[in-house]
Design a protein around this motif. Structure first.
Motif, PDB file in Angstrom:
ATOM      1  N   THR A 284       0.833  -1.200   0.000  1.00 40.20           N
ATOM      2  CA  THR A 284       0.000   0.000   0.000  1.00 40.20           C
ATOM      3  C   THR A 284       0.868   1.250   0.000  1.00 40.20           C
ATOM      4  N   LEU A 285       1.903   1.269   0.819  1.00 32.27           N
ATOM      5  CA  LEU A 285       2.832   2.408   0.820  1.00 32.27           C
ATOM      6  C   LEU A 285       3.500   2.568  -0.547  1.00 32.27           C
ATOM      7  N   LEU A 286       3.926   1.457  -1.132  1.00 32.16           N
ATOM      8  CA  LEU A 286       4.587   1.513  -2.442  1.00 32.16           C
ATOM      9  C   LEU A 286       3.651   1.974  -3.555  1.00 32.16           C
ATOM     10  N   SER A 287       2.347   1.897  -3.321  1.00 30.50           N
ATOM     11  CA  SER A 287       1.383   2.311  -4.348  1.00 30.50           C
ATOM     12  C   SER A 287       1.463   3.806  -4.636  1.00 30.50           C
ATOM     13  N   MET A 288       2.161   4.576  -3.804  1.00 27.64           N
ATOM     14  CA  MET A 288       2.336   6.014  -4.072  1.00 27.64           C
ATOM     15  C   MET A 288       3.304   6.277  -5.222  1.00 27.64           C
ATOM     16  N   LYS A 289       4.154   5.289  -5.525  1.00 29.65           N
ATOM     17  CA  LYS A 289       5.174   5.448  -6.561  1.00 29.65           C
ATOM     18  C   LYS A 289       4.541   5.846  -7.885  1.00 29.65           C
ATOM     19  N   GLY A 290       5.046   6.935  -8.468  1.00 26.29           N
ATOM     20  CA  GLY A 290       4.569   7.392  -9.765  1.00 26.29           C
ATOM     21  C   GLY A 290       3.258   8.163  -9.723  1.00 26.29           C
ATOM     22  N   ARG A 291       2.688   8.357  -8.545  1.00 28.67           N
ATOM     23  CA  ARG A 291       1.390   9.028  -8.439  1.00 28.67           C
ATOM     24  C   ARG A 291       1.477  10.408  -7.798  1.00 28.67           C
ATOM     25  N   ILE A 292       2.659  10.758  -7.285  1.00 27.28           N
ATOM     26  CA  ILE A 292       2.866  12.055  -6.649  1.00 27.28           C
ATOM     27  C   ILE A 292       4.102  12.679  -7.296  1.00 27.28           C
ATOM     28  N   PRO A 293       3.931  13.733  -8.083  1.00 23.96           N
ATOM     29  CA  PRO A 293       5.054  14.280  -8.861  1.00 23.96           C
ATOM     30  C   PRO A 293       6.277  14.657  -8.023  1.00 23.96           C
ATOM     31  N   GLU A 294       6.067  15.151  -6.832  1.00 29.41           N
ATOM     32  CA  GLU A 294       7.188  15.600  -5.998  1.00 29.41           C
ATOM     33  C   GLU A 294       8.008  14.446  -5.427  1.00 29.41           C
ATOM     34  N   LEU A 295       7.452  13.255  -5.419  1.00 27.56           N
ATOM     35  CA  LEU A 295       8.099  12.078  -4.847  1.00 27.56           C
ATOM     36  C   LEU A 295       9.081  11.502  -5.858  1.00 27.56           C
ATOM     37  N   LEU A 296      10.373  11.813  -5.675  1.00 28.09           N
ATOM     38  CA  LEU A 296      11.396  11.405  -6.637  1.00 28.09           C
ATOM     39  C   LEU A 296      11.801   9.943  -6.497  1.00 28.09           C
ATOM     40  N   GLU A 297      11.911   9.474  -5.258  1.00 25.43           N
ATOM     41  CA  GLU A 297      12.292   8.083  -4.994  1.00 25.43           C
ATOM     42  C   GLU A 297      11.480   7.580  -3.816  1.00 25.43           C
ATOM     43  N   LEU A 298      11.150   6.291  -3.852  1.00 23.80           N
ATOM     44  CA  LEU A 298      10.415   5.678  -2.752  1.00 23.80           C
ATOM     45  C   LEU A 298      10.883   4.244  -2.589  1.00 23.80           C
ATOM     46  N   GLU A 299      11.243   3.907  -1.362  1.00 27.90           N
ATOM     47  CA  GLU A 299      11.623   2.542  -1.018  1.00 27.90           C
ATOM     48  C   GLU A 299      10.922   2.204   0.297  1.00 27.90           C
ATOM     49  N   VAL A 300      10.371   1.005   0.376  1.00 28.44           N
ATOM     50  CA  VAL A 300       9.738   0.543   1.610  1.00 28.44           C
ATOM     51  C   VAL A 300      10.256  -0.859   1.884  1.00 28.44           C
ATOM     52  N   GLY A 301      10.775  -1.064   3.086  1.00 23.61           N
ATOM     53  CA  GLY A 301      11.316  -2.369   3.449  1.00 23.61           C
ATOM     54  C   GLY A 301      10.754  -2.869   4.757  1.00 23.61           C
ATOM     55  N   ALA A 302      10.592  -4.193   4.835  1.00 18.69           N
ATOM     56  CA  ALA A 302      10.127  -4.850   6.057  1.00 18.69           C
ATOM     57  C   ALA A 302      11.327  -5.321   6.856  1.00 18.69           C
ATOM     58  N   ASP A 303      11.275  -5.129   8.156  1.00 24.71           N
ATOM     59  CA  ASP A 303      12.343  -5.549   9.051  1.00 24.71           C
ATOM     60  C   ASP A 303      12.512  -7.069   9.005  1.00 24.71           C
ATOM     61  N   ILE A 304      13.761  -7.531   8.979  1.00 21.07           N
ATOM     62  CA  ILE A 304      14.012  -8.976   8.957  1.00 21.07           C
ATOM     63  C   ILE A 304      14.556  -9.495  10.287  1.00 21.07           C
ATOM     64  N   VAL A 305      15.001  -8.604  11.179  1.00 22.25           N
ATOM     65  CA  VAL A 305      15.562  -9.037  12.457  1.00 22.25           C
ATOM     66  C   VAL A 305      14.462  -9.314  13.474  1.00 22.25           C
ATOM     67  N   ARG A 306      13.453  -8.451  13.501  1.00 20.09           N
ATOM     68  CA  ARG A 306      12.292  -8.591  14.379  1.00 20.09           C
ATOM     69  C   ARG A 306      12.681  -8.665  15.852  1.00 20.09           C
ATOM     70  N   SER A 307      13.583  -7.766  16.267  1.00 13.63           N
ATOM     71  CA  SER A 307      13.968  -7.683  17.677  1.00 13.63           C
ATOM     72  C   SER A 307      12.960  -6.826  18.433  1.00 13.63           C
ATOM     73  N   ALA A 308      13.102  -6.772  19.745  1.00 12.87           N
ATOM     74  CA  ALA A 308      12.181  -5.994  20.570  1.00 12.87           C
ATOM     75  C   ALA A 308      12.218  -4.514  20.217  1.00 12.87           C
ATOM     76  N   ARG A 309      13.350  -4.012  19.757  1.00 10.91           N
ATOM     77  CA  ARG A 309      13.448  -2.591  19.440  1.00 10.91           C
ATOM     78  C   ARG A 309      13.177  -2.277  17.969  1.00 10.91           C
ATOM     79  N   SER A 310      12.912  -3.297  17.167  1.00 18.73           N
ATOM     80  CA  SER A 310      12.682  -3.111  15.737  1.00 18.73           C
ATOM     81  C   SER A 310      11.323  -2.493  15.449  1.00 18.73           C
ATOM     82  N   PHE A 311      11.283  -1.705  14.392  1.00 16.49           N
ATOM     83  CA  PHE A 311      10.022  -1.301  13.787  1.00 16.49           C
ATOM     84  C   PHE A 311       9.737  -2.304  12.683  1.00 16.49           C
ATOM     85  N   ASP A 312       8.494  -2.390  12.236  1.00 17.85           N
ATOM     86  CA  ASP A 312       8.111  -3.395  11.237  1.00 17.85           C
ATOM     87  C   ASP A 312       8.440  -2.978   9.811  1.00 17.85           C
TER      88      ASP A 312
END
Length: 97
Positions: free
Chosen positions: A24-52
């Motif tokens: 859903t976040l990646l769906s913004m790609k190419g739809r907002i002219p000001e957005l030059l680059e977009l990357e979205v990644g999911a955490d692979i460590v999954r520690s207590a301090r990690s964000f998803d």
């Protein structure tokens, strides 16, 4: 160049939901002219301090990022993310091209 990074901790941390939110976040790609680059990644460590998920986006300057913030496509994503997110953190900084 301005780099905008947002970390998301989701309410539902099941892998299928993480993938759905990422897509859903990646769906913004190419739809907002000001957005030059977009990357979205999911955490692979999954520690207590990690964000998803991490969103990394790039803009020409602060004015372009502010235009992105109020763009209707981004506003739809914000509404969606409010339902999905337990917490978030952001960093915005000037960067090399």
């Amino acid at each position: 160049m301005l780099t905008h990074i947002v970390f998301f901790k989701l309410k539902n941390r099941e892998q299928d939901n993480i993938r759905h939110v990422r897509d859903t976040l990646l769906s913004m790609k190419g739809r907002i002219p000001e957005l030059l680059e977009l990357e979205v990644g999911a955490d692979i460590v999954r520690s207590a301090r990690s964000f998803d998920l991490a969103l990394v986006s790039k803009f020409k300057n602060l004015d372009a990022m502010q235009a992105y913030q109020v763009h209707p496509v981004h506003q739809e994503i914000i509404a969606f993310m409010r339902e999905q997110t337990e917490s978030s953190a952001a960093v915005d900084y000037e960067s090399e091209a």
